[in-house]
Design an enzyme around this catalytic site. Structure first.
Site, PDB file in Angstrom:
ATOM      1  N   ASP A  77      51.222  22.012  14.205  1.00 34.93           N
ATOM      2  CA  ASP A  77      51.329  21.310  12.934  1.00 34.93           C
ATOM      3  C   ASP A  77      52.642  21.693  12.253  1.00 34.93           C
ATOM      4  OD1 ASP A  77      50.561  20.359  10.131  1.00 34.93           O
ATOM      5  OD2 ASP A  77      48.699  19.918  11.203  1.00 34.93           O
ATOM      6  N   VAL A  78      52.609  21.867  10.939  1.00 31.35           N
ATOM      7  CA  VAL A  78      53.821  22.155  10.185  1.00 31.35           C
ATOM      8  C   VAL A  78      54.033  23.667  10.085  1.00 31.35           C
ATOM      9  CG1 VAL A  78      52.549  22.081   7.977  1.00 31.35           C
ATOM     10  CG2 VAL A  78      55.034  21.797   7.990  1.00 31.35           C
ATOM     11  N   ALA A 152      53.795  32.834  14.676  1.00 24.58           N
ATOM     12  CA  ALA A 152      53.355  31.487  15.039  1.00 24.58           C
ATOM     13  C   ALA A 152      54.005  31.068  16.355  1.00 24.58           C
ATOM     14  CB  ALA A 152      53.722  30.496  13.940  1.00 24.58           C
ATOM     15  N   GLY A 165      59.142  27.731  20.840  1.00 23.01           N
ATOM     16  CA  GLY A 165      58.704  29.094  21.115  1.00 23.01           C
ATOM     17  C   GLY A 165      57.939  29.734  19.980  1.00 23.01           C
ATOM     18  N   PHE A 166      58.524  30.807  19.368  1.00 24.39           N
ATOM     19  CA  PHE A 166      57.764  31.565  18.378  1.00 24.39           C
ATOM     20  C   PHE A 166      58.581  31.789  17.115  1.00 24.39           C
ATOM     21  CE2 PHE A 166      60.070  34.968  20.594  1.00 24.39           C
ATOM     22  CZ  PHE A 166      60.487  35.775  19.541  1.00 24.39           C
ATOM     23  N   ALA A 167      57.852  32.054  16.028  1.00 23.31           N
ATOM     24  CA  ALA A 167      58.449  32.445  14.753  1.00 23.31           C
ATOM     25  C   ALA A 167      57.713  33.690  14.282  1.00 23.31           C
ATOM     26  CB  ALA A 167      58.324  31.326  13.727  1.00 23.31           C
ATOM     27  N   CYS A 183      50.777  25.762   9.552  1.00 23.50           N
ATOM     28  CA  CYS A 183      50.128  25.374  10.807  1.00 23.50           C
ATOM     29  C   CYS A 183      48.829  24.606  10.576  1.00 23.50           C
ATOM     30  CB  CYS A 183      49.867  26.596  11.685  1.00 23.50           C
ATOM     31  SG  CYS A 183      51.338  27.582  11.989  1.00 23.50           S
TER      32      CYS A 183
END
Length: 284
Positions: A77-78, A152, A165-167, A183
């Site tokens: 999602d966002v 995330a 990928g990831f944050a 999210c």
């Protein structure tokens, strides 16, 4: 082999173009698996499964704050990216990686290993984290109250090559998450390494966290890790891939000594160009 480069702060549009470039080069076999580590200026991204109603701020408010919005092809999602957040874009060929049974690593297992790398990263700073059933990402354990999200994940897979990928929140200003329902999950808060670390430990810089994250990726994926000095050095090495890298451009920072811990196989996705539907290990 995983080659990683820390790029500092980079605009989102520029980073998207860089991912596309690396994906094509990885598909051609001109580069090894690449891990791009960086930071973005404030930006909102909407994944394939996003609901625009999860953006709470008005377009006018975001424009005043200089926040841009991008609709992209990752799962989920966002989410928000901004200063103090470590963003990682693994450009990996899944055909070069194996699962616990010795077969090709699938997208779901790939996401689970990424989670494991971030869980180990947190542990190195004295923060206990884990997974929440049905919700992709990395969460603080809830000794009292509910879990909080610290990392995330949202990915895209095409022709066996990963992107996005990831944050991971290091020193992120969490007030910026008030612009969205992160999210799409309204009943959990977000947190950062800075808030969760023991008071006796010094909070790492983003570059220090990037180095530590790259080491954990090497351990979890069972790959040696090479630190590349710059994007120019990475591009130079791929143009002359037959020539060995020089010490000034590349430094070996970690070689796993054993096969990483077994990752529970949740699903098998074959012949797919993305990660969609009910088995989507998207950002959540």
């Amino acid at each position: 082999m995983i080659e990683y480069v820390y790029l500092g702060r980079m605009g989102y549009t520029e980073a998207l173009a860089l991912q596309r470039e690396m994906v094509e080069l990885r598909h051609q076999g001109r580069v090894e698996n690449v891990l791009l580590l960086l930071e973005h200026p404030p930006v909102l991204t909407l994944g394939r499964n996003s609901n625009r109603s999860n953006v709470l701020a008005t377009d006018e408010m975001l424009a005043r704050k200089g926040v841009t919005i991008h609709e992209i092809n990752r799962g989920g999602d966002v989410t928000y990216h901004g200063p103090g957040q470590l963003v990682g874009y693994p450009i990996f060929d899944l055909r070069s990686l194996t699962n616990a049974a010795g077969g090709r690593l699938g997208p779901v297992d790939y996401v689970r290993r990424m989670e494991e790398a971030l869980i180990r990263l947190c542990a190195g700073y004295g923060v206990l984290t884990g997974r929440v059933a049905g919700r992709t990402g990395v969460w603080t354990t809830a000794e009292s109250g509910r879990e909080k999200k610290i990392g995330a994940i949202g990915v895209h897979v095409s022709r066996g090559i990963t992107s996005h990928g990831f944050a991971f929140n290091v020193t992120t200003d969490l007030r910026d998450f008030q612009w969205i329902v992160p999210c799409g999950i309204a009943d959990r808060e977000v947190t950062s390494l800075e808030l969760e670390m023991p008071a006796t430990q010094e909070v790492p810089t983003l570059e220090q966290a990037a180095d530590a994250a790259a080491r954990q990726f090497g351990h979890v994926f069972g790959q040696p890790v090479l630190a590349v000095e710059s994007l120019d050095a990475l591009r130079s090495s791929m143009k002359a891939s037959a020539a060995p890298a020089t010490n000034s451009d590349v430094q070996q920072v970690g070689v796993p000594m054993q096969i990483p811990m077994e990752v529970r196989h949740l699903n098998t996705l074959q012949g797919r160009t993305g990660v969609d539907g009910g088995s989507d290990p998207t950002e959540a």
